[in-house]
Motif scaffolding. Structure first.
Motif, PDB file in Angstrom:
ATOM      1  N   ASN A  75      34.229  14.125  -6.571  1.00 24.01           N
ATOM      2  CA  ASN A  75      35.215  14.055  -7.646  1.00 24.01           C
ATOM      3  C   ASN A  75      34.955  12.847  -8.549  1.00 24.01           C
ATOM      4  N   ARG A  76      35.620  12.845  -9.694  1.00 26.85           N
ATOM      5  CA  ARG A  76      35.398  11.801 -10.701  1.00 26.85           C
ATOM      6  C   ARG A  76      35.711  10.406 -10.161  1.00 26.85           C
ATOM      7  N   GLU A  77      36.804  10.276  -9.431  1.00 29.91           N
ATOM      8  CA  GLU A  77      37.214   8.964  -8.916  1.00 29.91           C
ATOM      9  C   GLU A  77      36.137   8.369  -8.007  1.00 29.91           C
ATOM     10  N   GLU A  78      35.582   9.179  -7.126  1.00 30.74           N
ATOM     11  CA  GLU A  78      34.510   8.700  -6.245  1.00 30.74           C
ATOM     12  C   GLU A  78      33.275   8.310  -7.053  1.00 30.74           C
ATOM     13  N   ALA A  79      32.947   9.135  -8.051  1.00 28.53           N
ATOM     14  CA  ALA A  79      31.773   8.869  -8.885  1.00 28.53           C
ATOM     15  C   ALA A  79      31.940   7.563  -9.664  1.00 28.53           C
ATOM     16  N   VAL A  80      33.128   7.335 -10.210  1.00 31.99           N
ATOM     17  CA  VAL A  80      33.395   6.099 -10.955  1.00 31.99           C
ATOM     18  C   VAL A  80      33.227   4.884 -10.042  1.00 31.99           C
ATOM     19  N   LYS A  81      33.740   4.974  -8.820  1.00 33.53           N
ATOM     20  CA  LYS A  81      33.611   3.855  -7.870  1.00 33.53           C
ATOM     21  C   LYS A  81      32.140   3.550  -7.581  1.00 33.53           C
ATOM     22  N   ILE A  82      31.350   4.607  -7.373  1.00 32.16           N
ATOM     23  CA  ILE A  82      29.922   4.410  -7.092  1.00 32.16           C
ATOM     24  C   ILE A  82      29.223   3.769  -8.279  1.00 32.16           C
ATOM     25  N   VAL A  83      29.421   4.328  -9.470  1.00 31.48           N
ATOM     26  CA  VAL A  83      28.747   3.816 -10.666  1.00 31.48           C
ATOM     27  C   VAL A  83      29.146   2.371 -10.926  1.00 31.48           C
ATOM     28  N   ASN A  84      30.441   2.099 -10.883  1.00 32.09           N
ATOM     29  CA  ASN A  84      30.902   0.733 -11.142  1.00 32.09           C
ATOM     30  C   ASN A  84      30.360  -0.258 -10.120  1.00 32.09           C
ATOM     31  N   SER A  85      30.379   0.113  -8.852  1.00 34.68           N
ATOM     32  CA  SER A  85      29.901  -0.822  -7.829  1.00 34.68           C
ATOM     33  C   SER A  85      28.399  -1.067  -7.959  1.00 34.68           C
ATOM     34  N   MET A  86      27.627  -0.045  -8.306  1.00 31.81           N
ATOM     35  CA  MET A  86      26.174  -0.223  -8.464  1.00 31.81           C
ATOM     36  C   MET A  86      25.853  -1.046  -9.709  1.00 31.81           C
ATOM     37  N   LEU A  87      26.630  -0.868 -10.789  1.00 31.79           N
ATOM     38  CA  LEU A  87      26.428  -1.693 -11.978  1.00 31.79           C
ATOM     39  C   LEU A  87      26.745  -3.154 -11.669  1.00 31.79           C
ATOM     40  N   GLU A  88      27.866  -3.399 -11.009  1.00 30.50           N
ATOM     41  CA  GLU A  88      28.247  -4.773 -10.673  1.00 30.50           C
ATOM     42  C   GLU A  88      27.258  -5.410  -9.701  1.00 30.50           C
ATOM     43  N   LYS A  89      26.717  -4.610  -8.791  1.00 26.16           N
ATOM     44  CA  LYS A  89      25.742  -5.121  -7.811  1.00 26.16           C
ATOM     45  C   LYS A  89      24.439  -5.535  -8.486  1.00 26.16           C
ATOM     46  N   ASN A  90      23.999  -4.759  -9.471  1.00 26.30           N
ATOM     47  CA  ASN A  90      22.678  -4.964 -10.058  1.00 26.30           C
ATOM     48  C   ASN A  90      22.650  -5.747 -11.369  1.00 26.30           C
ATOM     49  N   VAL A  91      23.809  -5.956 -12.004  1.00 27.22           N
ATOM     50  CA  VAL A  91      23.854  -6.676 -13.273  1.00 27.22           C
ATOM     51  C   VAL A  91      24.682  -7.935 -13.078  1.00 27.22           C
ATOM     52  N   GLU A  92      24.000  -9.065 -13.092  1.00 29.98           N
ATOM     53  CA  GLU A  92      24.652 -10.344 -12.820  1.00 29.98           C
ATOM     54  C   GLU A  92      25.790 -10.607 -13.814  1.00 29.98           C
ATOM     55  N   GLY A  93      26.956 -10.914 -13.268  1.00 29.25           N
ATOM     56  CA  GLY A  93      28.104 -11.288 -14.079  1.00 29.25           C
ATOM     57  C   GLY A  93      28.894 -10.133 -14.671  1.00 29.25           C
ATOM     58  N   LEU A  94      28.485  -8.895 -14.436  1.00 28.06           N
ATOM     59  CA  LEU A  94      29.190  -7.745 -15.005  1.00 28.06           C
ATOM     60  C   LEU A  94      30.376  -7.367 -14.122  1.00 28.06           C
ATOM     61  N   LYS A  95      31.526  -7.238 -14.743  1.00 27.68           N
ATOM     62  CA  LYS A  95      32.727  -6.735 -14.071  1.00 27.68           C
ATOM     63  C   LYS A  95      33.162  -5.481 -14.809  1.00 27.68           C
ATOM     64  N   MET A  96      33.069  -4.361 -14.151  1.00 28.73           N
ATOM     65  CA  MET A  96      33.379  -3.081 -14.786  1.00 28.73           C
ATOM     66  C   MET A  96      34.873  -2.803 -14.797  1.00 28.73           C
ATOM     67  N   SER A  97      35.302  -2.096 -15.841  1.00 24.96           N
ATOM     68  CA  SER A  97      36.680  -1.620 -15.963  1.00 24.96           C
ATOM     69  C   SER A  97      36.648  -0.312 -16.747  1.00 24.96           C
ATOM     70  N   GLU A  98      37.759   0.409 -16.739  1.00 22.15           N
ATOM     71  CA  GLU A  98      37.820   1.727 -17.379  1.00 22.15           C
ATOM     72  C   GLU A  98      37.458   1.657 -18.861  1.00 22.15           C
ATOM     73  N   ASP A  99      37.827   0.575 -19.539  1.00 17.00           N
ATOM     74  CA  ASP A  99      37.542   0.480 -20.975  1.00 17.00           C
ATOM     75  C   ASP A  99      36.062   0.268 -21.291  1.00 17.00           C
ATOM     76  N   LYS A 100      35.247   0.011 -20.284  1.00 16.62           N
ATOM     77  CA  LYS A 100      33.806  -0.182 -20.489  1.00 16.62           C
ATOM     78  C   LYS A 100      33.000   1.086 -20.196  1.00 16.62           C
ATOM     79  N   MET A 101      33.646   2.153 -19.789  1.00 13.01           N
ATOM     80  CA  MET A 101      32.937   3.356 -19.359  1.00 13.01           C
ATOM     81  C   MET A 101      32.145   4.025 -20.483  1.00 13.01           C
ATOM     82  N   ASP A 102      32.598   3.900 -21.734  1.00 11.02           N
ATOM     83  CA  ASP A 102      31.907   4.539 -22.852  1.00 11.02           C
ATOM     84  C   ASP A 102      30.958   3.604 -23.592  1.00 11.02           C
TER      85      ASP A 102
END
Length: 77
Positions: A2-29
């Motif tokens: 589902n979308r919620e699980e996918a968002v969690k995966i994408v956000n956590s992988m972005l935060e893990k691999n991009v130093e200093g990045l904190k993801m939020s819903e307004d950054k999805m686009d």
């Protein structure tokens, strides 16, 4: 997946691999470039997202995944 699980995966992988990045819903686009994702980070994010979501993402497919939202949509398919 589902979308919620996918968002969690994408956000956590972005935060893990991009130093200093904190993801939020307004950054999805925002483009990955605008979020500070360089080409090495992108490769790591795509590999980690694919592994965590249990999907294969080809190089050709990865080229079109230029926002977190597009990555989420891809892994939800």
């Amino acid at each position: 997946m589902n979308r919620e699980e996918a968002v969690k995966i994408v956000n956590s992988m972005l935060e893990k691999n991009v130093e200093g990045l904190k993801m939020s819903e307004d950054k999805m686009d925002k483009t990955l470039v605008d979020l500070g994702v360089d080409s090495l980070d992108l490769m790591l994010v795509i590999m980690d997202v694919g592994e965590a979501a249990g999907v294969a993402i080809s190089d050709d497919e990865a080229e079109s995944l230029d926002t977190p939202e597009k990555i989420v949509e891809f892994i939800c398919q």
